[in-house]
Design an enzyme around this catalytic site. Structure first.
Site, PDB file in Angstrom:
ATOM      1  CD  GLU A   1      -1.309  -2.312   2.140  1.00  0.00           C
ATOM      2  OE1 GLU A   1      -0.117  -2.618   1.954  1.00  0.00           O
ATOM      3  OE2 GLU A   1      -2.060  -2.923   2.908  1.00  0.00           O
TER       4      GLU A   1
ATOM      5  NE  ARG B   1      22.937 -27.943  -6.339  1.00  0.00           N
ATOM      6  CZ  ARG B   1      22.300 -28.736  -5.481  1.00  0.00           C
ATOM      7  NH1 ARG B   1      22.202 -28.399  -4.216  1.00  0.00           N
ATOM      8  NH2 ARG B   1      21.751 -29.861  -5.897  1.00  0.00           N
TER       9      ARG B   1
ATOM     10  NE  ARG C   1      16.252 -29.489  -3.226  1.00  0.00           N
ATOM     11  CZ  ARG C   1      17.417 -30.093  -3.359  1.00  0.00           C
ATOM     12  NH1 ARG C   1      18.514 -29.388  -3.608  1.00  0.00           N
ATOM     13  NH2 ARG C   1      17.511 -31.402  -3.236  1.00  0.00           N
TER      14      ARG C   1
END
Lengths: 372, 372
Positions: free
Chosen positions: A52, A207, A184
């Protein structure tokens, strides 16, 4: 109709924070004056301004008499930032459309009350399902004290995870395994078992996801925003040692144990003792403890034993299964160790939510049978 | 580009015969004069006119100087109908575009030779893959002497076909089970085992498919065209008796045995003795025998033992697996009984061809790893 149109835009904005806002929810805000969008903002990271505030600042004078579309009820309490409700009135907003109330029972409804008291017209419930969907973990944690739990698995089409001799490298393709990195990175914690660490010696980190176009966009404001999920290793027999790869790898890691040991652990390793009468680690206690650490989304990446234990507790919200078009046969290792069911009506049921082809493999996302 | 445009239309027409032409292939023909389609036709059923004849008749005078687009090389020998090549010249066709040569080694290329000899311009190979795809069974039978073999299975997401106590009714939903009827009606023969008959006592017929919109269209010219697949039951121990439901049900049924018995069988039941030195029924002999009966497409619907035997022979062209979003666990019955593989590179591999959601379940179609 106009409300839905602008709220859709606000939700789209909110999603920009999907990799970075946790433990806070994703929030987007659009300010509309006379059918013209005069300002917009989204929450980036805990400690930074709320959606906001960004939207009001970009609107400036034009916020006067305008409508604010916000994907979540604005806050009315002084937290890490001053309350958004105060800002909305200060800028002269005359109407606020809110997708859904704050699920935190301590504050839910307070923002709306505050706004109404200050003469602002409030509409609640526009695209509420969509707003909850982008913050499933946050909503579940706030309302039940248990994070959203995903279980990731990889198998052949006949439901086998490894050959009888243990070989499982690799059932699925490179592309499918790379996709796991994206699963992940959307998680705040990854739970695994000491069995998995002893057998595979994985790092359990995110990764090579920055080359993804979408991530580039999400992270372009600052690459440092992408955080590693907390790694949580269930190690009831103290079998993990400081020499394991995941221990040497920087990044917070919780070792969940019944008793601590006298090893010297790096500072990013935290032994957490979860003891109870049964002398076993209670998985419900574990996920509740993780909720207290403000974990919204848990990913379980483990072998069939731990995966089956979670399944039996009926607390898996989402199953993510990568299926390779191979057949391993009856000697190969099963996906789950469960009881010997007598009736088909007793078996765990899910529903197919999303099916995608990832390279040569399939990615199936299933949700709890009764969850919406 | 124009050739592809018209050949696409011819292939679309050919598909109209998909439930009725077998053992003949599906063939479509479009006749184009001066960029206007002046005639079209498709083969409906063996013994009826070939696609070219229908197309020439609808063209009439306008076939003169026109191009004929045919999805398969036209015949040049007198079979059940007079050769199409003769008709093409008689009607004054000046160019013939052929998707692919006839795969029957006895006649392949003869039509083209005949046309060229009669001064007709011939183009070969336009959309050949597409034309072969709609006649996979016919092409495979003609070129290898073995029909196209589909194996149908139903399992849980963890690859289980029944509970340990044998209960399997029903793992998949009504909709998935109804879809099997459509798989059956595209087959010329269904192979099952006496085990399946003794356990489930099924009819193995195509039922209730006429309410399907597409079938209504395909069959509107004559409902009698839809034929029941030949039912083929492997019964090496003569365990099937005249009292089994599938025997009482009208429609050709082959009982594949090592020795005949003295039962009195209805006239639609044919005992076929497949004996060899091993005193076992050789499945390769069986499918070659079915090819001699002009069977293009075989569907295997059996338990894990027979399914696994076919899989081991590496003659499954297509796997059709209905997967229910349920987990049956390690005590439940496996999808396949195979050897104890030592290396992942040794396991049977397929590739995902088509994935659809059928009601609550998934339908996976996989093809042989190396088949195109």
């Amino acid at each position: 109709m106009k409300d839905i149109f602008y709220m859709k835009k606000a939700i789209k904005l909110a999603k920009k924070g999907s990799l970075t806002t946790s433990p806070n929810p994703n929030v987007g805000c659009i300010i509309v004056n006379n059918n013209i969008i005069v300002g917009s903002g989204w929450h980036k990271k805990t400690g930074m301004k709320h959606a906001e505030i960004y939207a009001l600042k970009t609107s400036g004078e034009k916020a006067k008499g305008a409508t604010a579309y916000i994907t979540l009820e604005p806050c009315s309490h002084f937290g890490k930032t001053p309350p958004c409700c105060v800002a909305l009135t200060k800028y002269g907003i005359s109407r606020v459309v809110i997708a859904t109330l704050d699920p935190n029972p301590k504050v839910s409804g307070n923002g709306v009350k505050w706004l109404k008291k200050h003469g602002i017209l409030v509409t609640i419930g526009t695209l509420s399902k969509e707003s909850i969907k982008i913050n499933k973990g946050f909503f579940q944690r706030m309302t039940t004290g248990i994070p959203w739990i995903k279980l990731k698995l990889a198998s052949s089409i006949d439901g086998r995870t490894a050959l009888n001799n243990g070989k499982s490298k690799w059932i699925t393709s490179d592309k499918a395994r790379h996709d796991v990195q994206h699963v992940r990175e959307k998680s705040d914690a990854i739970i695994s078992s000491s069995e998995t660490i002893l057998f595979d010696n994985p790092l359990l980190t995110v990764r090579n996801t920055n080359n993804n176009d979408n991530n580039q966009k999400l992270l372009k404001h600052s690459k440092t925003f992408l955080k590693q999920p907390i790694r949580v290793i269930i190690d009831s027999k103290n079998r993990i040692t400081p020499s394991h790869k995941c221990i040497k790898q920087p990044g917070l890691l919780f070792l969940i144990r019944i008793h601590s040991d006298n090893n010297i652990w790096p500072s990013h390793i935290k032994q957490i003792i979860l003891n109870n009468k049964s002398k076993k680690i209670d998985l419900i206690d574990l996920v509740k403890m993780l909720a207290k650490y403000q974990i919204n989304n848990i990913l379980i990446e483990a072998g069939p034993s731990l995966s089956s234990s979670f399944l039996k507790l009926n607390i898996i919200n989402e199953l993510i299964i990568y299926i390779a078009p191979k057949i391993l046969g009856n000697y190969a290792k099963p996906l789950f160790f469960l009881e010997n069911y007598s009736n088909l009506s007793d078996v765990p049921q899910f529903k197919f939510e999303k099916i995608t082809q990832i390279g040569k493999d399939l990615k199936l996302i299933l949700t709890k049978h009764n969850s919406s």
